[in-house]
Design a protein around this motif. Sequence first.
Motif, PDB file in Angstrom:
ATOM      1  N   ASP A  32       1.112  -1.593   0.268  1.00 25.94           N
ATOM      2  CA  ASP A  32       0.184   0.532  -0.221  1.00 25.94           C
ATOM      3  C   ASP A  32       0.889   1.260  -0.015  1.00 25.94           C
ATOM      4  O   ASP A  32       1.389   1.647   1.002  1.00 25.94           O
ATOM      5  CB  ASP A  32      -1.049  -0.338   0.802  1.00 25.94           C
ATOM      6  CG  ASP A  32      -2.023  -0.901   1.390  1.00 25.94           C
ATOM      7  OD1 ASP A  32      -1.852  -1.939   0.119  1.00 25.94           O
ATOM      8  OD2 ASP A  32      -2.794  -0.782   1.941  1.00 25.94           O
ATOM      9  N   GLY A  33       0.506   2.247  -1.355  1.00 30.07           N
ATOM     10  CA  GLY A  33       0.874   3.867  -0.403  1.00 30.07           C
ATOM     11  C   GLY A  33       2.772   3.426  -1.542  1.00 30.07           C
ATOM     12  O   GLY A  33       3.952   4.316  -1.210  1.00 30.07           O
ATOM     13  N   ILE A  34       3.043   2.448  -2.558  1.00 31.84           N
ATOM     14  CA  ILE A  34       4.573   2.231  -2.141  1.00 31.84           C
ATOM     15  C   ILE A  34       5.222   3.020  -3.531  1.00 31.84           C
ATOM     16  O   ILE A  34       6.046   3.297  -3.215  1.00 31.84           O
ATOM     17  CB  ILE A  34       4.896   0.057  -3.498  1.00 31.84           C
ATOM     18  CG1 ILE A  34       6.001   0.289  -3.022  1.00 31.84           C
ATOM     19  CG2 ILE A  34       4.050   0.132  -4.283  1.00 31.84           C
ATOM     20  CD1 ILE A  34       6.273  -1.410  -3.713  1.00 31.84           C
ATOM     21  N   GLU A  35       4.068   3.649  -4.576  1.00 36.86           N
ATOM     22  CA  GLU A  35       4.962   4.877  -5.314  1.00 36.86           C
ATOM     23  C   GLU A  35       4.800   5.685  -4.581  1.00 36.86           C
ATOM     24  O   GLU A  35       6.243   6.604  -4.620  1.00 36.86           O
ATOM     25  CB  GLU A  35       3.452   4.043  -6.332  1.00 36.86           C
ATOM     26  CG  GLU A  35       3.743   3.599  -7.598  1.00 36.86           C
ATOM     27  CD  GLU A  35       2.718   2.062  -7.131  1.00 36.86           C
ATOM     28  OE1 GLU A  35       2.584   2.274  -5.994  1.00 36.86           O
ATOM     29  OE2 GLU A  35       2.656   1.180  -7.552  1.00 36.86           O
ATOM     30  N   VAL A  40       9.088   9.828  -2.129  1.00 36.91           N
ATOM     31  CA  VAL A  40       9.211   9.888  -0.783  1.00 36.91           C
ATOM     32  C   VAL A  40      11.034   9.426  -0.791  1.00 36.91           C
ATOM     33  O   VAL A  40      12.040  10.981  -0.559  1.00 36.91           O
ATOM     34  CB  VAL A  40       8.936   9.727   0.622  1.00 36.91           C
ATOM     35  CG1 VAL A  40       9.388  10.496   1.640  1.00 36.91           C
ATOM     36  CG2 VAL A  40       7.064  10.547   0.120  1.00 36.91           C
ATOM     37  N   ALA A  41      11.360   8.474  -0.663  1.00 39.89           N
ATOM     38  CA  ALA A  41      12.723   8.467  -0.721  1.00 39.89           C
ATOM     39  C   ALA A  41      13.601   8.887  -1.439  1.00 39.89           C
ATOM     40  O   ALA A  41      14.364   9.280  -1.241  1.00 39.89           O
ATOM     41  CB  ALA A  41      12.702   6.118  -0.384  1.00 39.89           C
ATOM     42  N   ALA A  42      12.662   8.614  -3.014  1.00 41.77           N
ATOM     43  CA  ALA A  42      13.852   9.817  -4.144  1.00 41.77           C
ATOM     44  C   ALA A  42      14.026  11.176  -3.292  1.00 41.77           C
ATOM     45  O   ALA A  42      15.177  11.132  -3.950  1.00 41.77           O
ATOM     46  CB  ALA A  42      13.064   9.766  -5.509  1.00 41.77           C
ATOM     47  N   PRO A 198      -3.032   7.949  -8.187  1.00 40.84           N
ATOM     48  CA  PRO A 198      -3.585   9.161  -9.361  1.00 40.84           C
ATOM     49  C   PRO A 198      -2.509   8.346 -10.195  1.00 40.84           C
ATOM     50  O   PRO A 198      -3.436   8.036 -11.518  1.00 40.84           O
ATOM     51  CB  PRO A 198      -2.894  10.220  -9.221  1.00 40.84           C
ATOM     52  CG  PRO A 198      -2.886  10.195  -7.538  1.00 40.84           C
ATOM     53  CD  PRO A 198      -2.359   9.316  -7.114  1.00 40.84           C
ATOM     54  N   ALA A 199      -2.000   7.766 -10.146  1.00 40.34           N
ATOM     55  CA  ALA A 199      -1.118   6.570 -11.190  1.00 40.34           C
ATOM     56  C   ALA A 199      -2.593   5.385 -11.710  1.00 40.34           C
ATOM     57  O   ALA A 199      -2.102   5.227 -12.560  1.00 40.34           O
ATOM     58  CB  ALA A 199       0.297   5.997 -10.872  1.00 40.34           C
ATOM     59  N   LEU A 200      -3.178   5.043 -10.949  1.00 42.29           N
ATOM     60  CA  LEU A 200      -4.009   3.803 -11.302  1.00 42.29           C
ATOM     61  C   LEU A 200      -4.675   4.378 -11.912  1.00 42.29           C
ATOM     62  O   LEU A 200      -4.948   3.885 -13.471  1.00 42.29           O
ATOM     63  CB  LEU A 200      -5.072   3.648  -9.988  1.00 42.29           C
ATOM     64  CG  LEU A 200      -4.355   3.058  -8.860  1.00 42.29           C
ATOM     65  CD1 LEU A 200      -5.737   2.576  -8.192  1.00 42.29           C
ATOM     66  CD2 LEU A 200      -4.460   1.522  -9.128  1.00 42.29           C
ATOM     67  N   ALA A 201      -4.587   5.453 -12.512  1.00 37.19           N
ATOM     68  CA  ALA A 201      -5.962   6.357 -13.887  1.00 37.19           C
ATOM     69  C   ALA A 201      -5.340   6.051 -15.508  1.00 37.19           C
ATOM     70  O   ALA A 201      -5.695   5.858 -15.535  1.00 37.19           O
ATOM     71  CB  ALA A 201      -6.302   7.576 -13.558  1.00 37.19           C
TER      72      ALA A 201
END
Length: 264
Positions: A32-35, A40-42, A198-201
Amino acid sequence: MNFRSVVAGGFVLLAHVAGARAEDLPIVGTGDGIEMLQAVAAAYNAEAGDARVSVPPSIGSGGAVAAVGGERQKLGRVARPLSEAEKAQGLVEVPLARIPSAIFVHRGVGVRSLTSAQVAAIFAGTIDNWSALGGPDLKIRVVRREESDSTLSVLRATMPGWRDLALTSRSKTATTTQDAIATVRETPGAIGFGPYSPALAGDLEVLAIDGRAPRDPAYPSAVTLALIYKAATRDAAASAFLAFATSDRAGQVMAERGAAPLRP
């Protein structure tokens, strides 16, 4: 010692020093929320810190608890609250963001909005063709998650009709969030659920439920993404990333990806 040897030795020393500064700090756990957490890590890696933070593929919230609790990792990511027993083991959670739970379908379905009653009927198996919902004459393919999944737990707790819903046996069980998304994307007529992004869209149709889209403040279902650590193994690198992950800069990154940042 000749000049070439001195130069070569210098490069080896510099590489060693750079390697020592670039300590790898993986954050293991939920999909969940990996992307969002990867973003955040980047940002952290680009702006601050000696450790290089990575967000590897999902091993689930339970995997994070086992890895951090067993002192094999310093930080984990979870999408469910820690139990009292887990807290008694020394685990501490730091909430980061509220992520809506999305219901999504294959692009070919042609349906954009359902009622919560219709969604419950689909996942129960009592509605099994999209033509009954204004879509094409196409069999509904249900993609579910295991009972321990955090998004399913949130749906059971918050989505009308889901508390005691018996999910249809005529369904595929996805083992990770990424598996659920890929299966729905690749299977005509499929419907599934997972944390909103939002990437799901780009690949799927994210449904409005009872007229409300996932980012609507009144949308009922959401999961809380949190980082966990154990006080005994929290070091300077882990502390530095925890500080960044709860900063305004990280909050901006998460908000841009559809989450509602939380402050500790």
